[in-house]
Motif scaffolding. Structure first.
Motif, short mmCIF file in Angstrom:
data_model
loop_
_atom_site.label_atom_id
_atom_site.label_comp_id
_atom_site.label_asym_id
_atom_site.label_seq_id
_atom_site.Cartn_x
_atom_site.Cartn_y
_atom_site.Cartn_z
N ILE A 448 29.83 22.24 8.91
CA ILE A 448 30.85 22.60 7.91
C ILE A 448 31.85 23.59 8.50
O ILE A 448 33.07 23.44 8.35
CB ILE A 448 30.17 23.18 6.65
N THR A 451 34.19 21.91 10.86
CA THR A 451 35.21 21.14 10.13
C THR A 451 36.32 22.06 9.65
O THR A 451 37.50 21.73 9.72
CB THR A 451 34.56 20.40 8.95
N PHE A 463 24.82 16.40 12.34
CA PHE A 463 24.21 15.73 11.18
C PHE A 463 23.17 14.70 11.62
O PHE A 463 22.21 14.45 10.91
CB PHE A 463 25.28 15.03 10.34
N GLN A 464 23.41 14.12 12.79
CA GLN A 464 22.48 13.09 13.25
C GLN A 464 21.09 13.66 13.57
O GLN A 464 20.15 12.91 13.81
CB GLN A 464 23.03 12.36 14.47
N TYR A 466 19.35 15.17 11.39
CA TYR A 466 18.52 15.12 10.17
C TYR A 466 17.63 13.88 10.09
O TYR A 466 16.44 14.01 9.76
CB TYR A 466 19.40 15.29 8.93
N HIS B 15 18.29 20.36 3.27
CA HIS B 15 19.35 21.01 4.05
C HIS B 15 20.46 20.06 4.43
O HIS B 15 21.62 20.46 4.53
CB HIS B 15 18.75 21.68 5.29
N LEU B 16 20.12 18.78 4.63
CA LEU B 16 21.19 17.81 4.87
C LEU B 16 22.09 17.75 3.63
O LEU B 16 23.31 17.84 3.73
CB LEU B 16 20.61 16.42 5.17
N ALA B 18 22.60 19.93 1.54
CA ALA B 18 23.34 21.17 1.29
C ALA B 18 24.80 20.99 1.64
O ALA B 18 25.69 21.64 1.07
CB ALA B 18 22.72 22.31 2.10
N ALA B 19 25.05 20.08 2.59
CA ALA B 19 26.45 19.82 2.99
C ALA B 19 27.20 19.03 1.92
O ALA B 19 28.42 18.92 1.96
CB ALA B 19 26.47 19.06 4.31
N ALA B 22 29.94 20.98 0.17
CA ALA B 22 31.17 21.18 0.95
C ALA B 22 32.04 19.93 0.89
O ALA B 22 33.27 20.01 0.78
CB ALA B 22 30.82 21.52 2.40
N ASP B 32 39.50 27.52 -2.02
CA ASP B 32 38.78 27.96 -0.84
C ASP B 32 37.95 26.85 -0.19
O ASP B 32 37.17 27.08 0.72
CB ASP B 32 37.86 29.15 -1.19
N LEU B 34 37.32 22.94 1.67
CA LEU B 34 37.93 22.19 2.77
C LEU B 34 39.11 21.39 2.23
O LEU B 34 39.17 21.09 1.04
CB LEU B 34 36.91 21.21 3.36
N GLU B 38 39.73 17.12 5.74
CA GLU B 38 38.49 17.68 6.30
C GLU B 38 37.27 17.17 5.54
O GLU B 38 36.24 16.85 6.13
CB GLU B 38 38.54 19.21 6.25
N ASP B 41 36.52 13.66 6.63
CA ASP B 41 35.92 13.60 7.98
C ASP B 41 34.48 14.12 7.96
O ASP B 41 33.59 13.51 8.57
CB ASP B 41 36.76 14.42 8.97
N LEU B 42 34.28 15.22 7.26
CA LEU B 42 32.91 15.75 7.16
C LEU B 42 32.02 14.76 6.41
O LEU B 42 30.87 14.53 6.80
CB LEU B 42 32.94 17.11 6.44
N SER B 45 30.67 11.85 8.54
CA SER B 45 29.51 12.22 9.37
C SER B 45 28.28 12.42 8.50
O SER B 45 27.16 12.02 8.86
CB SER B 45 29.80 13.52 10.14
N PHE B 46 28.48 13.05 7.34
CA PHE B 46 27.38 13.29 6.41
C PHE B 46 26.79 11.96 5.92
O PHE B 46 25.57 11.77 5.93
CB PHE B 46 27.91 14.15 5.25
N ASN B 48 26.95 9.10 7.36
CA ASN B 48 26.26 8.42 8.47
C ASN B 48 24.84 8.96 8.62
O ASN B 48 23.90 8.22 8.91
CB ASN B 48 27.03 8.61 9.78
N ALA B 49 24.70 10.28 8.44
CA ALA B 49 23.36 10.88 8.55
C ALA B 49 22.47 10.42 7.40
O ALA B 49 21.29 10.11 7.59
CB ALA B 49 23.47 12.40 8.57
N GLY B 52 21.37 7.02 8.17
CA GLY B 52 20.30 7.03 9.16
C GLY B 52 18.97 7.42 8.54
O GLY B 52 17.91 6.85 8.87
#
Lengths: 478, 568
Positions: A448, A451, A463-464, A466, B15-16, B18-19, B22, B32, B34, B38, B41-42, B45-46, B48-49, B52
């Motif tokens: 975060i 970013t 992130f990968q 996790y 914890h994953l 937790a993002a 955001a 305040d 992103l 942003e 983009d974040l 990735s999130f 994708n995780a 997975g």
């Protein structure tokens, strides 16, 4: 006499004319020779070294010229080393030779001036002794604080506290007092030389006080942390610069028409040319190499190393097909400039620092020392977030090959991700529950923050972790 | 499992996620948070995780984690209302929490989630294609059900399939790696992603079709070009009812208005698949209509016309063996314009207009050009034989070889200059006359054009011999070319001997053409005939030369003995 004057003038003009004519002919011949040579060695340069490093920096500076200059100045300053001390010591001594008379107080009288300088000499000597003792004390305190292992070094501590600077000035001050007492300088041992010696001694004494105060402040935890962070940022900055220069060098060489090819190893049937020494490749002089390649069309030169690569003892600097004399081989080898590896800069230093941190983190994970791991985790975060900033300083986004450099795409980000996973495995194996939270929290937190810094690409490898963490947790149920 | 592993199991998910905050706050308008870029983009990735993690849960048959993660994922952006699949240009999407339209970055993120979910469904389908233990199979059925429930209608599924295949080419989702991880190293493999995605789409559609819902499908280009593959997969689904019907949970009657009790699962399954096949067929027809409409409205791409024109002209020029032979003997009569009595030999060809529009993917236009030129070649031989007198001397005595020698000698005695022997394609005759070139070796002679040396069969009594396809198979001609025929030629395209014209039609010109050529209407209504013309290009090839007869005594024919004729 009256008739001979025009003849003299004509003679003079004739001589001048001949000289100019010869000069014109010579310059024309030189130009023609240059042209022929240019045609003969095309696409190699006619003369000069053609530094690969410089070309790479030029390519990089297209995005940030200021950064290129500040880096160049910093690099030269670092290379000066002891020469720097000699230069400013010489500058201090030159002052005593200035022919200016000073007649203030004891400086007007030779005996009074001598007496004052003798006393001052002893005081400065004693103060310097105290400084040296203080160095030993401070270094021991620094070592004892345990912070060294977190990335700080004695040299760095000495630099930050200005200890070495004060000792250097103190030495110059003692020498200066001696020189003036010996009577060297304009009107010495009185006048300006005496005044100058007193001023430099005064600076030393004030400096000793300042350094004592600074040492005490630096031994404070927060100051040590700041110092450590500063060092990490510097390391990352240097490592990123080295990486970008290497990548720019590869790009430049690939797009140039020079008859030199790059290879990952022996391209087959080529003879290795051993590098001039072991160390780090700092530059490749493409001028001599490409001229050789043009003159020997039956030979092919291959460059298996890039800027910043390490070369082992008797390691290969070049590959060559075809036969050449040993002398030429030595000259070719010399074109790949190798410097003894400097542990304090570049990728190597960052990698080693990260390795040290990882070793310590593994110990913390196995021992369940949460606070120790958290401190290392902060440093990981610091490195990860400093990387995009360092790339941004060159005007380059932190993504793609910049984030994942090299053939295998492994850079500091991938290393830290691997370290985090290994540390998690160690914590799970040791059943260190305290470590699970901090380790699993860190990747998403850094993702975060990265970013926010404009480096969203950094989030992907973090992130990968996790899915891998999940698989690790499930391992016990399997 | 020790305590740390238990803790890690929860915290790797918690914890994953937790993002998540955001990512979501980036689209909430908070100062305040992103920025939207942003956040997208974040979020990529999130997601994708998360993808997975879900794939790992599927592989490990971990129902609890799969359900938890999928539920949390689904809850993200649950305030966004989407009227359809989140395409980039989707209108009327509404963000209930923030109010107003949904940002394009958020649409991109939601689209990504759909694609990844579709990939997960594909992976479950892939696993279900293999025999599985009962418990694992039950979990996979549940997982497929959870994933399938995210696709509300057939069009949504097909849109997700389209987006997934596009992503497979551009965004590199991890599917290829998933398949590779199953396969042995150091061997070449076929990665079946494309086929599995299609099968998944068909399965999801099968689950969603109902007797009247949907009434039709939007046209899609792959309905056309993957038609055979679709048919094959539908056929496979019919045969594999036992495997897939429980997965889709559609064992009840397809037509709920039916009074048949109890419901017949087999009949319901085939009805369901029939309905899907009908829908896909209608979609394919709609696609064909769209394609035809596009072609009708498209303008012709001149560069593609040139891809036909240039090879055609080049080939036509190369094929002119008779003309070049006559030119070598100075017997070509060059005119400035066609003679007024020239009827003009014209060849008409209809070609699909789709070949010549700029978006066309048709290859091999050069071959088409060469085919067009072939008719010019046959025309040369046809006109030659039409111009020659239709008489042939029979062999009274002796063999063909000696008779031919006598004929040549006789012509020379009569003041003619025999310069060409014309034969049918007949290897027995050629062998009889000692002509052994057979097109394999070049024939060099003063009367043979250098560019056509391989077109001749050889030299007989100092006269060049040539065979033509279409020549009468019962005779051999001996010609004094200067006297026997007259060759008139007038300007042509690139001196090829032909003029090529390409004509496409708009509504008005098509109507005009139809009134001039009513034969085109044959079997068609007026509208159909106009559409026929709008979808085609008329290629007209005009010959710019003609061969007419000359002195009949300068052309003499000998009958080929029966035993040497082809086919005997």
């Amino acid at each position: 006499m009256i008739e001979s004057a025009p003849n003299d003038s004509m003679d003079t003009h004739g001589w001048l004319y001949n000289v100019l004519l010869l000069a014109a002919i010579a310059s024309n011949l030189a130009a023609i020779g240059w042209l022929f040579r240019m045609l003969a060695v095309h696409p190699a340069p006619v003369a000069g070294r053609l530094s690969l490093r410089r070309q790479a920096l030029k390519l990089l500076s297209a995005s940030n010229r200021r950064k290129r200059w500040t880096d160049a100045i910093q690099r030269r300053r670092q290379r000066l080393g002891w020469t720097r001390f000699v230069i400013y010591a010489a500058a201090l001594f030159v002052v005593v030779l200035i022919p200016v008379d000073v007649r203030w107080g004891p400086l007007d009288d030779v005996e009074d001036s001598e007496e004052f300088l003798r006393t001052l000499w002893q005081v400065v000597g004693a103060a310097l002794g105290v400084s040296v003792a203080m160095v030993a004390f401070a270094f021991e305190a620094f070592r004892g604080s345990g912070q060294q292992a977190y990335g700080g070094s004695l040299r760095e501590f000495a630099g930050a506290s200005r200890l070495l600077l004060v000792i250097e000035i103190g030495l110059v001050s003692l020498l200066l007092d001696g020189v003036v007492l010996f009577g060297w300088g304009h009107n010495a041992p009185r006048g300006l030389p005496a005044a100058w010696a007193i001023i430099v001694s005064g600076i030393t004494l004030v400096g000793v006080g300042y350094v004592m105060h600074r040492v005490v402040r630096l031994l404070d935890d927060s100051a040590l942390r700041r110092m450590r962070e500063e060092r990490v940022r510097r390391l990352v900055d240097q490592a990123m610069t080295q990486q970008l220069v290497g990548q720019a060098a590869t790009l430049w060489l690939g797009s140039s028409s020079l008859p030199i090819r790059t290879s990952f190893g022996n391209p087959g049937g080529a003879t290795p040319i051993v590098a001039s020494r072991a160390g780090e490749v700092v530059d490749v002089r493409l001028g001599p190499l490409s001229r050789f390649a043009v003159r020997h069309p039956n030979s092919q030169l291959w460059l298996p190393v890039n800027l910043g690569d390490s070369v082992a003892e008797s390691g290969t600097g070049l590959y060559l097909t075809g036969q050449v004399s040993p002398r030429k081989r030595r000259r070719l080898a010399a074109a790949v400039r190798v410097r003894r590896a400097d542990d304090e800069s570049g990728n190597r230093a960052l990698t080693e620092a990260l390795e040290r941190l990882h070793q310590q983190a593994m110990g913390a994970a196995r021992g369940g020392r949460e606070n120790e791991w958290r401190a290392i985790g902060q440093l990981y975060e610091l490195v990860l977030l400093a990387l995009p900033k360092a790339a941004a300083a060159w005007g380059i986004p932190f993504a793609g090959a910049v984030m994942a450099p090299g053939f295998f795409g492994v850079g500091p980000v991938q290393r830290i991700a691997d370290f985090l996973y290994d540390e998690l495995v160690a914590a799970v194996n040791a059943n260190s529950r305290e470590l699970i939270g901090p380790i699993t929290y860190l990747p998403q937190h850094v993702a975060i923050e990265a970013t926010r810094l404009g480096a969203p690409a950094l989030a992907a490898p973090l992130f990968q972790l996790y899915p891998a963490m999940y698989a690790l947790a499930r391992r016990g149920r399997a | 499992m020790n305590h740390s592993e238990e803790l890690l199991l929860h915290q790797s998910v918690d914890h994953l996620f937790a993002a998540r905050w955001a990512v979501e706050s980036a689209f909430s308008g908070s100062s305040d948070a992103l920025t939207e870029d942003e956040g997208r983009d974040l979020g990529f990735s999130f997601f994708n995780a998360v993808n997975g993690l879900l794939k790992s849960a599927i592989d490990l048959a971990d129902e609890a984690t799969f359900a938890t993660v999928e539920r949390k994922w689904e809850a993200m952006f649950d305030e966004v209302w989407l009227p359809a699949f989140p395409h980039a240009d989707l209108a009327h999407a509404f963000n209930e929490r923030r109010g107003g339209e949904v940002q394009s970055e958020l649409l991109a993120l939601l689209r990504r989630r759909e694609i990844l979910r579709f990939g997960l469904a594909m992976w479950v389908v892939h696993l279900l294609e293999r025999p599985q233990p009962v418990e694992r199979s039950a979990f996979l059925h549940t997982a497929f059900g959870v994933l399938a429930s995210q696709f509300p209608n057939v069009e949504w599924v097909l849109d997700a399939y389209d987006a997934s295949t596009a992503a497979e080419e551009s965004d590199k989702p991890p599917w290829t790696m998933w398949f590779l991880a199953e396969l042995p190293d150091e061997a070449a493999h076929f990665i079946p992603t494309s086929e599995k995605l299609l099968l998944t789409a068909l399965l999801l559609c099968t689950r969603l079709v109902a007797p009247g819902e949907p009434s039709e499908l939007r046209p899609r280009d792959w309905f056309e070009w993957r038609h055979e593959e679709i048919q094959a997969l539908l056929g496979r689904l019919v045969q594999e009812r036992d495997r897939w019907q429980p997965v889709l949970g559609v064992a009840d009657a397809f037509d709920t208005t039916s009074t048949a009790t109890p419901p017949d699962p087999e009949r319901g399954w085939s009805q369901r698949l029939d309905r899907l096949a009908t829908l896909l067929a209608s979609g394919r027809e709609a696609q064909q209509d769209v394609e035809r409409e596009r072609v009708r409205n498209a303008s012709i791409d001149e560069t593609r016309l040139d891809e036909v024109r240039q090879p055609a002209l080049r080939s036509a020029a190369e094929y002119r063996v008779l003309r070049d032979t006559l030119a070598l003997q100075g017997n070509v009569n060059e005119l400035r314009e066609p003679p007024p009595d020239n009827a003009g030999l014209v060849a008409y060809n209809w070609a699909p207009k789709s070949f010549f529009v700029s978006e066309s993917g048709v290859l091999g236009l050069d071959m088409m050009g060469r085919d067009l030129a072939r008719s010019a070649r046959t025309a040369e031989a046809q006109q030659l034989f039409a111009a020659l007198p239709d008489v042939a001397s029979s062999l009274e005595q002796g063999d063909l070889r000696s008779a031919l020698s006598k004929t040549i000698e006789g012509m020379r005695t009569d003041g003619f200059h025999p310069s060409l022997i014309v034969l049918p394609i007949n290897w027995q005759v050629e062998r009889e006359l000692g002509l052994t070139a057979f097109g394999a070796t070049p024939v060099q002679h003063q009367t043979v054009p250098p560019s056509h040396q391989r077109d001749f069969c050889g030299i007989f009594e100092d006269v060049a011999a040539i065979d033509f396809a279409g020549a009468p198979d019962d005779r051999v001609w001996v010609l004094d070319l200067r006297e026997a025929i007259r060759f008139d030629e007038w300007p042509s395209d690139s001196d090829s001997g032909v003029r090529l014209e390409f004509r496409s039609f708009d509504e008005a010109s098509a109507a005009g053409f139809l009134s001039e050529h009513p034969e085109i209407r044959k079997g068609r209504t007026s509208e159909e005939a106009v559409r026929f013309l709008l979808e085609r290009v008329l290629i007209t090839m005009r010959l710019c030369w003609r061969i007419t007869g000359g002195n009949p005594r300068a052309a003499r024919a000998l009958e080929i003995p029966e035993e040497l004729r082809r086919g005997d």
